[in-house]
Write a protein that holds these residues in place. Structure first.
Motif, mmCIF file in Angstrom:
data_model
loop_
_atom_site.group_PDB
_atom_site.id
_atom_site.type_symbol
_atom_site.label_atom_id
_atom_site.label_comp_id
_atom_site.label_asym_id
_atom_site.label_seq_id
_atom_site.Cartn_x
_atom_site.Cartn_y
_atom_site.Cartn_z
ATOM 1 N N LYS A 10 6.190 -17.728 13.386
ATOM 2 C CA LYS A 10 6.897 -17.368 14.609
ATOM 3 C C LYS A 10 8.396 -17.334 14.356
ATOM 4 O O LYS A 10 8.946 -18.204 13.695
ATOM 5 N N LEU A 11 9.035 -16.326 14.881
ATOM 6 C CA LEU A 11 10.477 -16.139 14.709
ATOM 7 C C LEU A 11 11.209 -17.011 15.710
ATOM 8 O O LEU A 11 11.113 -16.796 16.918
ATOM 9 N N LYS A 12 11.969 -18.002 15.205
ATOM 10 C CA LYS A 12 12.676 -18.919 16.093
ATOM 11 C C LYS A 12 14.149 -19.066 15.749
ATOM 12 O O LYS A 12 14.914 -19.561 16.539
ATOM 13 N N SER A 13 14.547 -18.627 14.571
ATOM 14 C CA SER A 13 15.919 -18.799 14.113
ATOM 15 C C SER A 13 16.878 -17.901 14.910
ATOM 16 O O SER A 13 16.749 -16.676 14.902
ATOM 17 N N LYS A 14 17.852 -18.519 15.567
ATOM 18 C CA LYS A 14 18.816 -17.739 16.357
ATOM 19 C C LYS A 14 19.636 -16.814 15.469
ATOM 20 O O LYS A 14 19.951 -15.697 15.853
ATOM 21 N N LEU A 16 18.704 -15.419 12.651
ATOM 22 C CA LEU A 16 17.856 -14.305 12.222
ATOM 23 C C LEU A 16 17.618 -13.322 13.374
ATOM 24 O O LEU A 16 17.620 -12.105 13.164
ATOM 25 N N ILE A 17 17.461 -13.832 14.579
ATOM 26 C CA ILE A 17 17.274 -12.955 15.746
ATOM 27 C C ILE A 17 18.546 -12.141 15.988
ATOM 28 O O ILE A 17 18.487 -10.941 16.264
ATOM 29 N N GLU A 18 19.696 -12.788 15.845
ATOM 30 C CA GLU A 18 20.966 -12.082 16.009
ATOM 31 C C GLU A 18 21.124 -10.996 14.944
ATOM 32 O O GLU A 18 21.550 -9.878 15.228
ATOM 33 N N LYS A 19 20.747 -11.329 13.710
ATOM 34 C CA LYS A 19 20.810 -10.350 12.618
ATOM 35 C C LYS A 19 19.880 -9.175 12.897
ATOM 36 O O LYS A 19 20.209 -8.022 12.612
ATOM 37 N N LEU A 20 18.716 -9.465 13.462
ATOM 38 C CA LEU A 20 17.748 -8.413 13.815
ATOM 39 C C LEU A 20 18.383 -7.373 14.737
ATOM 40 O O LEU A 20 18.262 -6.177 14.510
ATOM 41 N N PHE A 21 19.049 -7.852 15.775
ATOM 42 C CA PHE A 21 19.577 -6.926 16.771
ATOM 43 C C PHE A 21 20.874 -6.253 16.334
ATOM 44 O O PHE A 21 21.255 -5.228 16.883
ATOM 45 N N THR A 22 21.561 -6.806 15.327
ATOM 46 C CA THR A 22 22.788 -6.160 14.855
ATOM 47 C C THR A 22 22.521 -5.221 13.681
ATOM 48 O O THR A 22 23.052 -4.125 13.643
ATOM 49 N N GLU A 23 21.696 -5.648 12.724
ATOM 50 C CA GLU A 23 21.482 -4.866 11.507
ATOM 51 C C GLU A 23 20.101 -4.237 11.411
ATOM 52 O O GLU A 23 19.845 -3.470 10.484
ATOM 53 N N GLY A 24 19.209 -4.571 12.324
ATOM 54 C CA GLY A 24 17.820 -4.151 12.207
ATOM 55 C C GLY A 24 17.577 -2.674 12.427
ATOM 56 O O GLY A 24 18.332 -1.996 13.115
ATOM 57 N N ALA A 49 7.547 -13.221 13.200
ATOM 58 C CA ALA A 49 7.543 -12.267 14.313
ATOM 59 C C ALA A 49 7.823 -12.954 15.644
ATOM 60 O O ALA A 49 7.442 -14.105 15.853
ATOM 61 N N GLY A 50 8.486 -12.206 16.520
ATOM 62 C CA GLY A 50 8.746 -12.647 17.876
ATOM 63 C C GLY A 50 8.369 -11.538 18.847
ATOM 64 O O GLY A 50 8.235 -10.380 18.456
ATOM 65 N N VAL A 51 8.206 -11.901 20.113
ATOM 66 C CA VAL A 51 7.803 -10.935 21.139
ATOM 67 C C VAL A 51 8.742 -11.087 22.328
ATOM 68 O O VAL A 51 9.094 -12.203 22.706
ATOM 69 N N THR A 88 8.176 -7.455 0.228
ATOM 70 C CA THR A 88 9.303 -8.310 0.595
ATOM 71 C C THR A 88 9.052 -8.998 1.932
ATOM 72 O O THR A 88 8.107 -8.661 2.641
ATOM 73 N N GLN A 89 9.926 -9.938 2.279
ATOM 74 C CA GLN A 89 9.788 -10.673 3.533
ATOM 75 C C GLN A 89 10.575 -9.973 4.636
ATOM 76 O O GLN A 89 11.650 -9.422 4.390
ATOM 77 N N TYR A 90 10.028 -10.000 5.846
ATOM 78 C CA TYR A 90 10.647 -9.336 6.997
ATOM 79 C C TYR A 90 10.683 -10.259 8.205
ATOM 80 O O TYR A 90 9.868 -11.172 8.332
ATOM 81 N N ALA A 91 11.603 -9.952 9.094
ATOM 82 C CA ALA A 91 11.623 -10.546 10.425
ATOM 83 C C ALA A 91 11.334 -9.410 11.408
ATOM 84 O O ALA A 91 11.917 -8.335 11.306
ATOM 85 N N PHE A 92 10.403 -9.643 12.311
ATOM 86 C CA PHE A 92 9.980 -8.642 13.293
ATOM 87 C C PHE A 92 10.302 -9.123 14.696
ATOM 88 O O PHE A 92 10.203 -10.305 14.994
#
Length: 124
Positions: A10-14, A16-24, A49-51, A88-92
């Protein structure tokens, strides 16, 4: 392949979530959208992954929770499709961008499979 969605997946890292929305990057198959970014995860999992479901479109928490439950279940049962095709590893982050509550699980599941196929095609 086990069909679980454990705590370390489960995606919980703030950060990583911030990186997702800026660079994803993103792919979508209405009513689902997947935002993803390559990540260096500490655990031995391939994907975290997060929802998310918009509060603007669904005012009642029970509606948002039901949609999130359906999306998590569709991901849980189809994640082996992604795991077998990536190295490779991903954050979703899965976003529900529809305006109506899905009628049933099959609608979400069908779109989840198509969304994952689009992701695999984009990455290869």
């Amino acid at each position: 392949m086990d069909y679980t969605f454990s705590k370390r997946e489960k995606l919980k890292s703030k950060k990583l979530i911030e990186k997702l929305f800026t660079e994803g990057k993103s792919v979508s198959k209405y009513p689902l959208k997947l935002i993803y970014v390559k990540a260096d995860l500490n655990d031995e999992v391939k994907v975290q992954a997060g929802v998310s479901v918009s509060k603007r479109n669904f005012k009642r928490a029970t509606d948002r929770n039901r949609i999130k439950r359906l999306i998590r279940e569709a991901y849980r049962l189809n994640k082996n499709f992604i795991f077998n095709n990536i190295q490779t590893q991903y954050a979703f982050m899965f976003l529900y961008i529809g305006k109506q509550i899905p009628k049933n699980y099959d609608e979400i599941n069908k779109n989840m499979i198509k969304l994952m196929q689009k992701f695999i095609d984009n990455e290869n």
